[in-house]
Scaffold this motif. Structure first.
Motif, PDB file in Angstrom:
ATOM      1  N   PHE A  82       0.842  -1.196   0.000  1.00 15.30           N
ATOM      2  CA  PHE A  82       0.000   0.000   0.000  1.00 15.30           C
ATOM      3  C   PHE A  82       0.878   1.247   0.000  1.00 15.30           C
ATOM      4  O   PHE A  82       2.082   1.193   0.262  1.00 15.30           O
ATOM      5  CB  PHE A  82      -0.945  -0.004   1.203  1.00 15.30           C
ATOM      6  CG  PHE A  82      -0.272   0.184   2.538  1.00 15.30           C
ATOM      7  CD1 PHE A  82      -0.207   1.436   3.138  1.00 15.30           C
ATOM      8  CD2 PHE A  82       0.287  -0.899   3.212  1.00 15.30           C
ATOM      9  CE1 PHE A  82       0.403   1.618   4.373  1.00 15.30           C
ATOM     10  CE2 PHE A  82       0.902  -0.742   4.442  1.00 15.30           C
ATOM     11  CZ  PHE A  82       0.966   0.523   5.023  1.00 15.30           C
ATOM     12  N   ALA A 183      -0.735  -4.486   8.220  1.00 18.81           N
ATOM     13  CA  ALA A 183      -1.805  -4.235   7.248  1.00 18.81           C
ATOM     14  C   ALA A 183      -2.716  -5.457   7.176  1.00 18.81           C
ATOM     15  O   ALA A 183      -2.255  -6.602   7.248  1.00 18.81           O
ATOM     16  CB  ALA A 183      -1.235  -3.924   5.872  1.00 18.81           C
ATOM     17  N   ASN A 185      -6.185  -6.916   4.908  1.00 14.09           N
ATOM     18  CA  ASN A 185      -7.095  -6.737   3.774  1.00 14.09           C
ATOM     19  C   ASN A 185      -8.079  -7.902   3.748  1.00 14.09           C
ATOM     20  O   ASN A 185      -7.675  -9.062   3.719  1.00 14.09           O
ATOM     21  CB  ASN A 185      -6.325  -6.688   2.454  1.00 14.09           C
ATOM     22  CG  ASN A 185      -7.248  -6.530   1.258  1.00 14.09           C
ATOM     23  OD1 ASN A 185      -8.194  -5.748   1.294  1.00 14.09           O
ATOM     24  ND2 ASN A 185      -6.983  -7.279   0.197  1.00 14.09           N
ATOM     25  N   PHE A 227      -9.795  -2.476   4.384  1.00 11.84           N
ATOM     26  CA  PHE A 227      -8.346  -2.378   4.498  1.00 11.84           C
ATOM     27  C   PHE A 227      -7.993  -1.587   5.748  1.00 11.84           C
ATOM     28  O   PHE A 227      -8.598  -0.549   6.035  1.00 11.84           O
ATOM     29  CB  PHE A 227      -7.752  -1.682   3.270  1.00 11.84           C
ATOM     30  CG  PHE A 227      -6.269  -1.431   3.374  1.00 11.84           C
ATOM     31  CD1 PHE A 227      -5.377  -2.456   3.135  1.00 11.84           C
ATOM     32  CD2 PHE A 227      -5.788  -0.180   3.717  1.00 11.84           C
ATOM     33  CE1 PHE A 227      -4.006  -2.238   3.231  1.00 11.84           C
ATOM     34  CE2 PHE A 227      -4.427   0.058   3.822  1.00 11.84           C
ATOM     35  CZ  PHE A 227      -3.527  -0.982   3.577  1.00 11.84           C
ATOM     36  N   TYR A 331      -6.162  -3.591  -7.776  1.00 16.57           N
ATOM     37  CA  TYR A 331      -5.650  -2.270  -7.438  1.00 16.57           C
ATOM     38  C   TYR A 331      -6.806  -1.414  -6.930  1.00 16.57           C
ATOM     39  O   TYR A 331      -7.752  -1.143  -7.674  1.00 16.57           O
ATOM     40  CB  TYR A 331      -5.025  -1.597  -8.669  1.00 16.57           C
ATOM     41  CG  TYR A 331      -3.892  -2.376  -9.301  1.00 16.57           C
ATOM     42  CD1 TYR A 331      -2.567  -2.175  -8.903  1.00 16.57           C
ATOM     43  CD2 TYR A 331      -4.151  -3.307 -10.304  1.00 16.57           C
ATOM     44  CE1 TYR A 331      -1.536  -2.884  -9.480  1.00 16.57           C
ATOM     45  CE2 TYR A 331      -3.110  -4.024 -10.896  1.00 16.57           C
ATOM     46  CZ  TYR A 331      -1.813  -3.812 -10.484  1.00 16.57           C
ATOM     47  OH  TYR A 331      -0.792  -4.521 -11.069  1.00 16.57           O
ATOM     48  N   PHE A 342      -5.222   6.201   0.613  1.00 20.14           N
ATOM     49  CA  PHE A 342      -4.409   4.994   0.580  1.00 20.14           C
ATOM     50  C   PHE A 342      -4.718   4.216  -0.696  1.00 20.14           C
ATOM     51  O   PHE A 342      -5.869   3.882  -0.971  1.00 20.14           O
ATOM     52  CB  PHE A 342      -4.701   4.105   1.798  1.00 20.14           C
ATOM     53  CG  PHE A 342      -4.185   4.675   3.085  1.00 20.14           C
ATOM     54  CD1 PHE A 342      -2.953   4.294   3.579  1.00 20.14           C
ATOM     55  CD2 PHE A 342      -4.928   5.605   3.801  1.00 20.14           C
ATOM     56  CE1 PHE A 342      -2.459   4.827   4.759  1.00 20.14           C
ATOM     57  CE2 PHE A 342      -4.452   6.137   4.982  1.00 20.14           C
ATOM     58  CZ  PHE A 342      -3.214   5.746   5.459  1.00 20.14           C
ATOM     59  N   ASN A 343      -3.682   3.956  -1.486  1.00 17.47           N
ATOM     60  CA  ASN A 343      -3.770   2.970  -2.554  1.00 17.47           C
ATOM     61  C   ASN A 343      -3.300   1.641  -1.981  1.00 17.47           C
ATOM     62  O   ASN A 343      -2.317   1.608  -1.230  1.00 17.47           O
ATOM     63  CB  ASN A 343      -2.845   3.333  -3.722  1.00 17.47           C
ATOM     64  CG  ASN A 343      -3.395   4.452  -4.564  1.00 17.47           C
ATOM     65  OD1 ASN A 343      -4.494   4.942  -4.329  1.00 17.47           O
ATOM     66  ND2 ASN A 343      -2.623   4.879  -5.535  1.00 17.47           N
ATOM     67  N   TYR A 344      -3.937   0.569  -2.354  1.00 19.71           N
ATOM     68  CA  TYR A 344      -3.396  -0.729  -1.951  1.00 19.71           C
ATOM     69  C   TYR A 344      -3.629  -1.751  -3.050  1.00 19.71           C
ATOM     70  O   TYR A 344      -4.581  -1.675  -3.818  1.00 19.71           O
ATOM     71  CB  TYR A 344      -3.962  -1.202  -0.615  1.00 19.71           C
ATOM     72  CG  TYR A 344      -5.455  -1.267  -0.487  1.00 19.71           C
ATOM     73  CD1 TYR A 344      -6.139  -2.471  -0.612  1.00 19.71           C
ATOM     74  CD2 TYR A 344      -6.193  -0.117  -0.195  1.00 19.71           C
ATOM     75  CE1 TYR A 344      -7.516  -2.534  -0.452  1.00 19.71           C
ATOM     76  CE2 TYR A 344      -7.565  -0.169  -0.035  1.00 19.71           C
ATOM     77  CZ  TYR A 344      -8.218  -1.380  -0.168  1.00 19.71           C
ATOM     78  OH  TYR A 344      -9.586  -1.438  -0.019  1.00 19.71           O
ATOM     79  N   THR A 345      -2.701  -2.690  -3.124  1.00 13.28           N
ATOM     80  CA  THR A 345      -2.674  -3.694  -4.177  1.00 13.28           C
ATOM     81  C   THR A 345      -2.523  -5.065  -3.548  1.00 13.28           C
ATOM     82  O   THR A 345      -1.697  -5.256  -2.649  1.00 13.28           O
ATOM     83  CB  THR A 345      -1.506  -3.450  -5.141  1.00 13.28           C
ATOM     84  OG1 THR A 345      -1.563  -2.123  -5.642  1.00 13.28           O
ATOM     85  CG2 THR A 345      -1.548  -4.436  -6.299  1.00 13.28           C
TER      86      THR A 345
END
Length: 375
Positions: A82, A183, A185, A227, A331, A342-345
């Protein structure tokens, strides 16, 4: 680590239909005596497993191997990463895990597969990237009309991948290591396969079917993701704090993303080779709940949150053995209406080799010996 996948399969192999007892309903199975009553539920299960099923797809496009025993040896990696974006300054911190590769074994037959990652193959330099501890469970349900992905990922220990882009970072190490960052998810995505009679997801991702001719399909569905990222000393620490607005000094961040999926998937077939590509765009809303380092809280519900799902597959399949690669990547894109986003993959990548064993005769012998089909 274990991955369990269920598949609703329809029988393509009709060679044994005449050998299966002429039983149409559960109550047609003998169940009068005490012995018959004891065997009745077991015979019901055997009946449901072995009875012929209507073929609900185009056999000129799809070949089913659901009644074969499929063994796959995958080398795979899974990940959750992230980044924290400060909208005011335009700066970001990229939190990456120290990725690990594993050798596993997967067995599949009829409706289910079971995968165990048994051997750890490699881990990037711990001195440079630190150590990541994780539990990563990924479930894939490949139905004829509907496919569903479920992720439950818990990661602890990250490194800041863009550390050197900040002049204030003068550490001897290439990356700032953050062992205190955690983290989580939890994610569910589901798709309806419009062209389910001619297109097979299991060709590239389930291995119990083979796409005989090129085909594609529109995909429609929904998604939800929770997340959470947190750190004991805050996510933005010195020497990076001077590059970020104080509203981005966050110790605990939780976001919920939800919306609709729309996309397309296509498998190109040339002789025994195939290539699969899929792109699905998700559009919906996002609810953010942040706790800052000064113990103040921030809550906001915004529209316009987005998600992008990409799938790829490439391989060779001659019906008996197969070899290839596949990847699933999600994504979740930041929303500019929040002060900090926040971007998270998340996802996985796998290279594999597999073999399909014909076990119908042995299966019939075993069921007959156990008196589950001949009565």
């Amino acid at each position: 680590m274990t991955i369990f996948s269920l598949r609703n399969s329809y029988a393509q192999d009709t060679s044994l239909i005449k050998k299966i007892p002429e039983v149409k309903t559960w109550f047609s199975i003998p169940h009068k005596t005490a012995g018959q009553l004891f065997m009745w539920p077991h015979r019901i299960v055997a009946l449901e497993i072995t009875k012929p099923r209507a073929i609900k797809y185009d056999t000129s496009y799809i070949q089913s191997y659901s009644k074969r025993f499929v063994v796959t040896l995958p080398v795979s990696t899974r990940f959750l990463q992230f980044s924290l974006h400060d909208i005011k300054s335009g700066n970001r911190l990229a939190f990456n895990p120290n990725m690990q590769y594993n050798l596993g074994i997967s067995v599949s037959s009829r409706w289910a597969s079971f995968t165990v990652n048994a051997v750890k193959l490699s881990n990037s330099n711990i001195n440079i990237k630190g150590q990541t501890k994780y539990k990563d469970y990924q479930f894939n349900f490949y139905g004829r009309k509907i496919t569903t992905d479920m992720f439950v990922q818990s990661y602890s220990g990250f490194y800041i991948g863009n550390s050197k882009s900040y002049a204030a970072y003068t550490g001897a190490n290439k990356y700032a290591i953050r062992n205190d960052v955690n983290a989580l998810n939890i994610e569910v995505s589901s798709y309806y396969i419009v062209n389910h009679k001619k297109f097979s997801y299991r060709n590239s991702f389930g291995f119990t079917e083979r796409q005989k001719k090129s085909a594609g399909s529109m995909l429609l569905g929904v998604y939800y993701s929770y997340f959470n990222a947190n750190a004991n000393s805050g996510l933005v620490t010195p020497p990076f704090r001077s590059s970020f607005d104080p509203t981005s000094y966050i110790s605990n961040a939780a976001t919920q993303n939800f919306g609709l999926n729309l996309g397309y998937i296509y498998t190109f077939v040339y002789k025994k080779f195939y290539a699969t590509a899929s792109l699905v765009q998700g559009i919906g809303g996002e609810y953010a709940a942040y706790k800052r380092d000064d113990n103040t809280n921030y809550f906001k519900l915004v529209a316009g949150g987005g998600k992008l799902n990409i799938r790829t597959g490439l391989g060779y399949d001659n019906g008996r053995y197969f070899i290839g690669t596949m990847g699933i990547f999600d994504y979740f894109l930041f929303n500019g209406n929040l002060s900090t986003t926040f971007n998270y993959t998340s996802g996985k990548f796998m290279a594999y080799v597999g073999y399909r064993f014909s076990v119908l005769k042995d299966e019939r012998k075993m069921l007959r010996k156990l008196k589950l089909i001949d009565y």
